[in-house]
Design a protein around this motif. Structure first.
Motif, PDB file in Angstrom:
ATOM      1  N   PRO A 171      37.525  32.325  40.920  1.00 51.17           N
ATOM      2  CA  PRO A 171      38.384  32.403  42.120  1.00 51.17           C
ATOM      3  C   PRO A 171      39.610  31.501  42.007  1.00 51.17           C
ATOM      4  O   PRO A 171      40.652  31.808  42.583  1.00 51.17           O
ATOM      5  N   TRP A 172      39.506  30.420  41.241  1.00 51.93           N
ATOM      6  CA  TRP A 172      40.681  29.558  41.055  1.00 51.93           C
ATOM      7  C   TRP A 172      41.776  30.326  40.326  1.00 51.93           C
ATOM      8  O   TRP A 172      42.956  30.243  40.678  1.00 51.93           O
ATOM      9  N   LEU A 173      41.378  31.080  39.293  1.00 49.05           N
ATOM     10  CA  LEU A 173      42.371  31.834  38.518  1.00 49.05           C
ATOM     11  C   LEU A 173      43.070  32.884  39.382  1.00 49.05           C
ATOM     12  O   LEU A 173      44.305  32.978  39.382  1.00 49.05           O
ATOM     13  N   THR A 174      42.277  33.677  40.118  1.00 57.30           N
ATOM     14  CA  THR A 174      42.907  34.717  40.939  1.00 57.30           C
ATOM     15  C   THR A 174      43.675  34.070  42.093  1.00 57.30           C
ATOM     16  O   THR A 174      44.733  34.563  42.486  1.00 57.30           O
ATOM     17  N   GLY A 175      43.152  32.958  42.614  1.00 54.66           N
ATOM     18  CA  GLY A 175      43.854  32.247  43.689  1.00 54.66           C
ATOM     19  C   GLY A 175      45.188  31.699  43.204  1.00 54.66           C
ATOM     20  O   GLY A 175      46.200  31.734  43.915  1.00 54.66           O
ATOM     21  N   THR A 176      45.202  31.173  41.975  1.00 58.67           N
ATOM     22  CA  THR A 176      46.452  30.644  41.412  1.00 58.67           C
ATOM     23  C   THR A 176      47.456  31.772  41.218  1.00 58.67           C
ATOM     24  O   THR A 176      48.645  31.629  41.527  1.00 58.67           O
ATOM     25  N   ALA A 177      46.975  32.915  40.719  1.00 59.83           N
ATOM     26  CA  ALA A 177      47.867  34.071  40.571  1.00 59.83           C
ATOM     27  C   ALA A 177      48.445  34.428  41.946  1.00 59.83           C
ATOM     28  O   ALA A 177      49.646  34.682  42.083  1.00 59.83           O
TER      29      ALA A 177
END
Lengths: 654, 150
Positions: free
Chosen positions: A255-261
Motif C-alpha cells: 500500500p505504501w507503493l501504490t499510495g506513493t504513486a
C-alpha cells in the motif's frame, strides 16, 4: 467485568456503524435532510463504543483478568507496564481491536471536519462508506476475532506467558504498530471520498482537494511506521538488517507503493484534470492492498496453502477484499463517461510526463513485490510443490527500479508543466548534475567500489541537488515560508528519501562481518576496530535472566551484547549492542543458543561493521518533517493562466 | 561532465577491492539460502539450530576453499531440496517470476507510447490558438495583475 464492558463497546460500535450506514444511505436517497444532518452522530457513538472496548482491554491486561482467553495468552504479571500496554497488539485479536479504534477515530475525525457540510451528498456518502468499513471491522472484532472471548478455567495462581519475548524488549513496539495502522486505516478516508465521488457523479477535482491532507498524513504515518519497523528489526533481531522482504513487511510496503504513486499522480489531476480513472484505481488498490496484506499475513496462506482454513477471519478478509474490488471497479466502469480525461499531456518531457513515468515505475514495483510475495502460493497451487522467494530476488529487481526512481527525482522537480525546452533543462539541471558528479567523486575518494552503489550515490547527489535547488529558490523568495506547502515540503521529503536510498546502498553494499573468538582479557583487532573481552555480567529479574558479554570497543567504551532467557516462555532472545556513528555502526551480537557462562574464558562474538545506518533514521525524520510541511497551506496563489484542470463545473452535476 | 562521470565510474567499479573476506563470503552465500524450518527467513537472518547447521556447512566449505559459491549452493540444495534456494530458477514455471515483471515493464512502456501518440494526434487536430484565445489569456492576466496591485 472487562469482557462484558469490552463486548458491549464493540456491540455499540457495530450497531452504530451498521445502522449509521443504512440510515444515512436511506436519508440521502430519500432526500431527507433532517435525517442527513444526524449522520455524524453515529460517528460519535462509534468512537465511544470503540474507546470503551479499548479501555476494557487495557484494564483486563493491567488487572491480569485471566477469565479472558486473549489475556491468558498475552498477559503476565511480570510484563513491565509499557509492554503490557503494547500487549494489546501482540496477537491477532488485539491488533484487529487496534484497527477498530483507529478507524473509529478517523471516522469521528471525518464527521467532525465536515460537520458543517453534513447535508452535502458527497460528505454523506463518504460517511456511509466509512460506516460500512467500520461495520466490517467491528463485526470481525465482535465475532470471529473477539479479544474478549471467555477463556478456559485456570487454576488459582495462574500467570500467563506475556507477549512474545521479541515484542517486549524494545520500546519501538509501542510506536511501530500504531503508526503503521494510522497509515493503513487513514487511507480509508480518501477511499471513502473516492467512492462517494463515484456514487454522486461529482468526479471532478473537488473530492481530491477535500482529502489531500488526509491522504498525505496517512502516507506519512505509513512511511514512519514502516521505518520504525526497520529500526526495531535492526535493534532487536540480531542479524543487523532493517528489511528482509518477508511477507509481513511486503504487506505494509505494497500500500505504501501504490499510495506513493497516488500522492504524485493526484497532482496531475489537480492541475490538468487528467488521470481520473488511474487515481481512483490507485486509491482502490491502496485500500484493497491493506486488506489483502492483512489477509496474506494473518492467515498463514503464504507459508502453505494447507493453512488456508486455519485462521478464522480469513474468509471475512478475503470476502471483504473481493467486495471492495468488485464494487469499486463496478463504480468506475459505471461512471466511465464522466471520468474520461478532458485534457492531454503535450510532451513526455514535462512535469506531468515525469509523474506518468513515476507512476509506471511505482506500479511495476508494486506488481513485482506482490508477485514475489504470492509466487510460492501460485507454485503450490499449480505445481503442488513448495518454493520460497526471498530477499535476493527482491533485491535484484528493486535495485534498478530504485535507480530509475532516483533519476526521476532528479529530473522531475526542474521540469515545467506542459513542455520543456532543451535550454531550460540545461539551465536548471546544471548545478544538480554537478552535485551528482561531486557525490560520485566523494564516493570514489573514500574508497567506494562496484558499479551499482556508485551509480546510486551519483544519482542521489543529482536528485539531492535538484531538491536543494528548488528549496533554495523558494526560501530565497519567501524565507522560511519557502519550506512550506506541497511542492517545497515535498522536496524535503525527497531529500529524506535520497538519504535513505544512499544509506541503504552503502549499508547493503559495504557491510563487513566476522565471527571473532576472543579470550578473556584478550584484545583482537579487526576491520580497523579493536575488541577486548572484559567479562560476563548477569542480571536476574522475575521476568528474565540476562547474560551480557562485556566487550571494550576501540579502547573507549564497553558494549554488552546480551542473551535474555524469558522464564515464562523458556525462550532465549539475543539482543545486539550497537555503537552508532555518523559514518558507520559497529554491531555486536552473541549466539543466543549458546550464551557464555559467567566464568567463561572466551566469547564468540559476531561483529558487523555497517556504514551509514544512522542516515536511514535521519532520512526518516526528514521525511516526517517534510510531510508535515507539505500538508500546511502554502502562500503561493495560482495565476489564472496556469494550466488548469478540467472544466470541473461541467461534470460536477453530470 | 560526461567524461568526469565515466572516468570516476570506471575508477570506482574496476578498482580491486581484494577477495571477499571469509566472513563476508559466508554471509553472502547464507543470504541466498532459506531456513528449512522457519517461515521466509534466510539462513543469514535465522537463529534457528537448523540454520546454524547450514551456516556451519557453508563455513566449512568456504574455509576449505575449493568450491565456488554456486557449487556450495548446489550442494546444499541437493541435501535439503530445491526449496531452500531463495532465488527462484529461471526455467519452467519459476521463470514466470522473472518474465512477468519484464512483461509488465513492456506493457507500461507500450501503454505510455500509445497514450502520447494519441495525445499528440489530438493536439495536432486542434490547430493554433485563435486571436480570441489570446485575448482571453490577456484579459485573465490583466485581472490577475489588478488583484495583486490591490
Amino acid at each position: 467485568m472487562s469482557a462484558a464492558l469490552g463486548n458491549a463497546g464493540l456491540l455499540i460500535a457495530l450497531v452504530a456503524s451498521s445502522v449509521g450506514a443504512l440510515a444515512t444511505a436511506v436519508a440521502i436517497i430519500g432526500g431527507n435532510r433532517r435525517a442527513l444532518r444526524q449522520a455524524p452522530i453515529y460517528a460519535a457513538i462509534i468512537v465511544g463504543g470503540a474507546t470503551l472496548a479499548v479501555i476494557a482491554m487495557q484494564w483486563a491486561l493491567f488487572a491480569r483478568d485471566y477469565s479472558i482467553d486473549f489475556v491468558q495468552r498475552v498477559g503476565s504479571s511480570t510484563t513491565p507496564t509499557l509492554y503490557n500496554v503494547a500487549a494489546m497488539w501482540s496477537a491477532l485479536e488485539g491488533s484487529i481491536l487496534l484497527w477498530v479504534i483507529v478507524l473509529a477515530l478517523f471516522t469521528g475525525g471525518v464527521a467532525l471536519r465536515f460537520a458543517r457540510r453534513r447535508d452535502d451528498e458527497l460528505v454523506a456518502w463518504a460517511l456511509v462508506v466509512m460506516y460500512v468499513v467500520m461495520t466490517f471491522f467491528a463485526l470481525v472484532s465482535f465475532g470471529p476475532a473477539s479479544p474478549f472471548a471467555r477463556g478456559a478455567t485456570v487454576p488459582v495462581g495462574f500467570d500467563g506467558p506475556g507477549p512474545n519475548p521479541l515484542l517486549q524488549n524494545h520500546i519501538l513496539v509501542l510506536f511501530h504498530p500504531p503508526l503503521l495502522y494510522l497509515g493503513y486505516v487513514g487511507f480509508t478516508v480518501p477511499f471513502a471520498f473516492a467512492i462517494a465521488a463515484l456514487i454522486t457523479g461529482r468526479v471532478g477535482e473537488g473530492w481530491l482537494l477535500e482529502t489531500r491532507r488526509w491522504a498525505l498524513l496517512s502516507w506519512g504515518f505509513l512511511t514512519i511506521g514502516i521505518l520504525l519497523g526497520g529500526w526495531w528489526s535492526y535493534e532487536v533481531l540480531g542479524w543487523s538488517g532493517v528489511w528482509a522482504w518477508d511477507p509481513v513487511e511486503n504487506a505494509s510496503f505494497l500500500p505504501w507503493l501504490t499510495g506513493t504513486a497516488y500522492i504524485h499522480s493526484v497532482l496531475v489531476q489537480q492541475r490538468r484534470g487528467m488521470l481520473r480513472v488511474w487515481n481512483l484505481s490507485l486509491l482502490v488498490a491502496t485500500f484493497a492492498l491493506t486488506i489483502l496484506g492483512t489477509f496474506l499475513t494473518r492467515s498463514g496462506v503464504i507459508n502453505s496453502v494447507h493453512a488456508f482454513a486455519a485462521g478464522e477471519i480469513d474468509g471475512y478478509l478475503l470476502g471483504f477484499f473481493g467486495i471492495v474490488v468488485v464494487i469499486s471497479l463496478g463504480l468506475i466502469g459505471w461512471r466511465g463517461d464522466a471520468l474520461r480525461a478532458p485534457g492531454r499531456i503535450d510532451s513526455a518531457v514535462s512535469r506531468e510526463g515525469a509523474f506518468l513515468a513515476n507512476n509506471v515505475v511505482f506500479a511495476l514495483f508494486a506488481f513485482i513485490v506482490l508477485l514475489g510475495t504470492v509466487f510460492p502460493l501460485l507454485v503450490e497451487v499449480f505445481q503442488d510443490r513448495q518454493t520460497v522467494v526471498g530477499a535476493p530476488y527482491f533485491d535484484r529487481l528493486s535495485m534498478p527500479i530504485g535507480l530509475i526512481l532516483l533519476f526521476l527525482m532528479a529530473v522531475a522537480p526542474v521540469l515545467p508543466w506542459r513542455t520543456a525546452s532543451a535550454g531550460t533543462l540545461r539551465d536548471r539541471l546544471f548545478w544538480p548534475a554537478w552535485c551528482g558528479v561531486a557525490a560520485l567523486a566523494i564516493a570514489v575518494v573514500v574508497g567506494a567500489d562496484r558499479l551499482a552503489p556508485l551509480i546510486a550515490f551519483m544519482l542521489g547527489g543529482f536528485a539531492g541537488g535538484a531538491a536543494g535547488r528548488q528549496l533554495l529558490l523558494a526560501t530565497r523568495r519567501q524565507g522560511f515560508r519557502g519550506l512550506v506547502g506541497r511542492a517545497n515540503g515535498g522536496m524535503l521529503v525527497h531529500i529524506g528519501v535520497i538519504l535513505i536510498a544512499v544509506a541503504l546502498a552503502a549499508s547493503n553494499s559495504y557491510t563487513h562481518s566476522a565471527t571473532l573468538t576472543i579470550g578473556r582479557g584478550e584484545r583482537v583487532e579487526w576491520a580497523g576496530h579493536s575488541f577486548e573481552f572484559v567479562g560476563v555480567s548477569t542480571e536476574v529479574t522475575a521476568r528474565a535472566d540476562v547474560v551480557m558479554a562485556d566487550v571494550l570497543l576501540d579502547d573507549s567504551k564497553v558494549y554488552a551484547p546480551a542473551v535474555t532467557t524469558y522464564l515464562q516462555q523458556g525462550m532465549t532472545v539475543p539482543t545486539p549492542s550497537v555503537r552508532t556513528g555518523f559514518t558507520s555502526d559497529v554491531y555486536l551480537t552473541i549466539d543466543g543458543n549458546d550464551p557464555p557462562a559467567t566464568n567463561a574464558d572466551e566469547v564468540v562474538l559476531r561483529v558487523f561493521v555497517k556504514p551509514m545506518v544512522l542516515w536511514l533514521w535521519i532520512g526518516g525524520a526528514v521525511m516526517a518533517i517534510g510531510t508535515i510541511l507539505s500538508a500546511l497551506p502554502s502562500r503561493r496563489s495560482r495565476r489564472p493562466t496556469d494550466p488548469t484542470s478540467a472544466p470541473v463545473l461541467e461534470t460536477q452535476h453530470g | 561532465m560526461f567524461v568526469a562521470v565515466v572516468a570516476l565510474l570506471a575508477i570506482g567499479s574496476t578498482r580491486d577491492a581484494g577477495p571477499l573476506n571469509p566472513g563476508d563470503r559466508i554471509d553472502s552465500i547464507s543470504r541466498r539460502v532459506a531456513c528449512p524450518v522457519c517461515d521466509g527467513e534466510s539462513v543469514f537472518e535465522s537463529r534457528n539450530p537448523a540454520s546454524e547447521a547450514i551456516r556451519a556447512e557453508i563455513r566449512a566449505s568456504v574455509y576449505e576453499g575449493t568450491s565456488t559459491d554456486d557449487e556450495i549452493l548446489a550442494s546444499i540444495a541437493s541435501s535439503y531440496g530445491g526449496k531452500v534456494l531463495l532465488v527462484p530458477s529461471s526455467s519452467g514455471f519459476d521463470a514466470l517470476i522473472w518474465a512477468l515483471p519484464a512483461a509488465g515493464l513492456m506493457i507500461g512502456l507500450v501503454g505510455l507510447w500509445f497514450a502520447f501518440r494519441r495525445w499528440r494526434a489530438e493536439a495536432a487536430s486542434l490547430g493554433l490558438p485563435s486571436q480570441d484565445d489570446y485575448n482571453l489569456v490577456d484579459e485573465a492576466l490583466q485581472r490577475h495583475r489588478g488583484q495583486r496591485d490591490d
